[in-house]
Structures are given as C-alpha cells and as structure tokens.
Write a protein that holds these residues in place. Structure first.
Motif, PDB file in Angstrom:
ATOM      1  N   LEU A 267       0.817  -1.205   0.000  1.00  0.00           N
ATOM      2  CA  LEU A 267       0.000   0.000   0.000  1.00  0.00           C
ATOM      3  C   LEU A 267       0.856   1.262   0.000  1.00  0.00           C
ATOM      4  N   LYS A 268       2.017   1.211   0.641  1.00  0.00           N
ATOM      5  CA  LYS A 268       2.942   2.349   0.600  1.00  0.00           C
ATOM      6  C   LYS A 268       3.478   2.549  -0.825  1.00  0.00           C
ATOM      7  N   LEU A 269       3.782   1.430  -1.488  1.00  0.00           N
ATOM      8  CA  LEU A 269       4.275   1.522  -2.864  1.00  0.00           C
ATOM      9  C   LEU A 269       3.216   2.093  -3.807  1.00  0.00           C
ATOM     10  N   THR A 270       1.951   1.668  -3.639  1.00  0.00           N
ATOM     11  CA  THR A 270       0.897   2.200  -4.492  1.00  0.00           C
ATOM     12  C   THR A 270       0.644   3.674  -4.190  1.00  0.00           C
ATOM     13  N   ALA A 273       3.444   5.416  -6.005  1.00  0.00           N
ATOM     14  CA  ALA A 273       3.340   5.287  -7.461  1.00  0.00           C
ATOM     15  C   ALA A 273       2.231   6.171  -8.024  1.00  0.00           C
ATOM     16  N   ARG A 274       1.151   6.322  -7.293  1.00  0.00           N
ATOM     17  CA  ARG A 274       0.026   7.119  -7.782  1.00  0.00           C
ATOM     18  C   ARG A 274       0.417   8.574  -8.014  1.00  0.00           C
ATOM     19  N   GLU A 275       1.373   9.051  -7.254  1.00  0.00           N
ATOM     20  CA  GLU A 275       1.803  10.455  -7.387  1.00  0.00           C
ATOM     21  C   GLU A 275       2.453  10.738  -8.741  1.00  0.00           C
ATOM     22  N   ASN A 276       2.875   9.672  -9.447  1.00  0.00           N
ATOM     23  CA  ASN A 276       3.521   9.863 -10.745  1.00  0.00           C
ATOM     24  C   ASN A 276       2.533  10.073 -11.898  1.00  0.00           C
ATOM     25  N   TYR A 277       1.262   9.830 -11.635  1.00  0.00           N
ATOM     26  CA  TYR A 277       0.263   9.986 -12.675  1.00  0.00           C
ATOM     27  C   TYR A 277      -0.275  11.404 -12.676  1.00  0.00           C
TER      28      TYR A 277
END
Length: 279
Positions: A267-270, A273-277
């Motif tokens: 969940l930390k990785l997601t 990662a979401r911040e890159n979109y």
C-alpha cells in the motif's frame, strides 16, 4: 477554415463549441435530424445535416462516432472529400483504426482526446472540455506531415496538451489507465451484487459514498463503449487484466496469511506510485 464533425455527441459537440468560439466555420453531420437541429440551436455548429455530402466543404473532418462506425463512415465519406482534406478521429483505440482507415484516405491522422464526462449526447457538449487534457496523435511513417501538424495545431487551440506516439504505444498505455479501470470498475459493481444476502446488498446501496462512487463510476457507463474497447484493444486489455489479476492475488495472499507488514508495504508503494500519474 471549415471544420467538419461527423457525430455530434459529447466529444464532437464539445469540439464544435470550442472551434466556433474561435472563429471556425463548423459543419456537423448526425444520423438523426433531431440532433442536427439541437446542435444548431445550441450553437455547436453553423450548419448541420444528416447527409455526409455536407463534408465536401470541410478542410478538416473529425470522425466522432463509436469505434465500430469509424471505418464504414470514412468509406462513405471519401467520395465527397477534396484531395487535400484532412480526416482525423477521436477513437479510444488506435491500431486497428489506423490500419483500417489509412489505406482509405492518405491524409488520415489517428487522434484521441483524453477527456470526457459521464454524460453523452449533444446536450452533454460543453466548452473547454479539452483544456489541460492530453490529446494523443498517432501518425504512421506514411502520414503527411502537413496533416499531422494541422491536427496538432487544432488540438492546441482546444487547450489540450499534445502527445505524439505510435498507435500500438497508445493502445498499450490506455489499456492501463482507461480500459483496465473500466473493467475493474465494472467487476467491482458485479461482485457487490453477488452478495447472497439481499438485505446486506440493500444496506450497502444506502451506505455507498464517495469511495464507491469514484471507483464504480467508469464501470457504470455506456456498455457499448466497454464492449468496443474490449473488442478493438483485446490483446492489450487481456495483458493488463492478467497482470492486474496477479497483483490482486498478491493482496489476497497477504490478507489470508495475515501478513500485515507485507500488505502495508504494498500500500505504501501504491501510494507513492500514484503520485507519478498526471491526475
């Protein structure tokens, strides 16, 4: 410049509104006279007709119909076009459309404005729909440069951010951020409805709030669109769905094993990662 639009729904209507406000003469074609009349009444087009012959006066023609209609419409349209007319589309899948239409018309430029709402039809058309949104253009090595430049110029006039890529690159990318979410959203709603206790289903329906609304929105849209993207982008959608299934299995395994540390790590990785979109 005369702009032709075939298909006066949300996308076609919104293009018409914006380009008319910028001084273009906009000609629209719809299969329904009622839509033509409403498009003129709303100021979407200068002139509208149910006949493709109206496009004979257009310098650039936007095909804004469902995916399955694009090739047949271009076939019907070709006899009315002058040799320098540019034809482009707004379909959400590019490879099969570019492969089918390019041989029919050399000045065809595949395009996909990445914008929309949950509404459809001429009444859904709004101004500034494309401002700040991506507009993907997918020329091939054979596409004339003047045609590509003109479509990109118009896209920028709409306020969009233009991206140029290969048709297959487009289809692989949108499989992840558009077509997979549609299917994941639809299966979420379908799964909820499989709850055996209808009292629980009824309670859930009344308790549903922003989280469910946001994640279920695209899955509750036009069924025809879902079928079309699955049909036309089948290989890339299946690939993304398979990887998504593997990822989901990983979450299930962590929860079954009560491995909360591993779950938190995922969940930390997601979250990161979401911040890159570019949302």
């Amino acid at each position: 410049m005369n702009i032709g639009i075939v298909g006066l729904g949300l996308i076609g209507g919104s293009i018409g509104l914006d380009l008319r406000s910028r001084g273009f003469n906009v000609l629209g074609v719809s299969s329904r006279q009622q839509t033509c009349d409403r498009a003129q009444a709303r100021g979407v087009v200068n002139e509208a007709s149910i006949n493709l012959s109206l496009m004979a006066a257009a310098d650039v023609v936007f095909i804004c119909t469902p995916l399955g209609s694009i090739e047949p419409i271009v076939r019907e349209l070709v006899p009315y076009l002058s040799p320098d007319t540019i034809v482009t589309d707004v379909g959400s899948v590019k490879t099969p459309i570019v492969q089918a239409v390019s041989p029919l018309w050399p000045n065809f430029v595949g395009g996909h404005p990445m914008a929309g709402t949950a509404e459809s039809g001429i009444e859904a058309a709004v101004s500034d729909l494309f401002v700040g949104r991506p507009y993907v253009v997918t020329p091939t090595a054979q596409t004339p440069a003047f045609a590509v430049d003109k479509v990109e110029e118009i896209a920028r006039l709409l306020g969009a951010s233009v991206y140029r890529c290969e048709p297959i690159e487009h289809d692989r990318a949108v499989a992840w951020i558009s077509h997979l979410p549609l299917m994941a959203s639809a299966t979420l709603v379908a799964a909820c409805d499989l709850e055996g206790d209808r009292d629980i289903v009824n309670l859930a329906q009344h308790l549903a709030s922003s989280g469910f609304r946001d994640t279920s929105r695209v899955g509750g849209g036009n069924p025809e669109l879902g079928v079309m993207v699955a049909k036309y982008n089948r290989e890339e959608l299946l690939r993304s769905l398979s990887i998504y299934r593997d990822s989901l299995d990983g979450f299930i395994s962590d929860i079954e094993a009560q491995n909360w540390q591993a779950l938190e790590h995922k969940l930390k990785l997601t979250q990161q990662a979401r911040e890159n979109y570019k949302l």
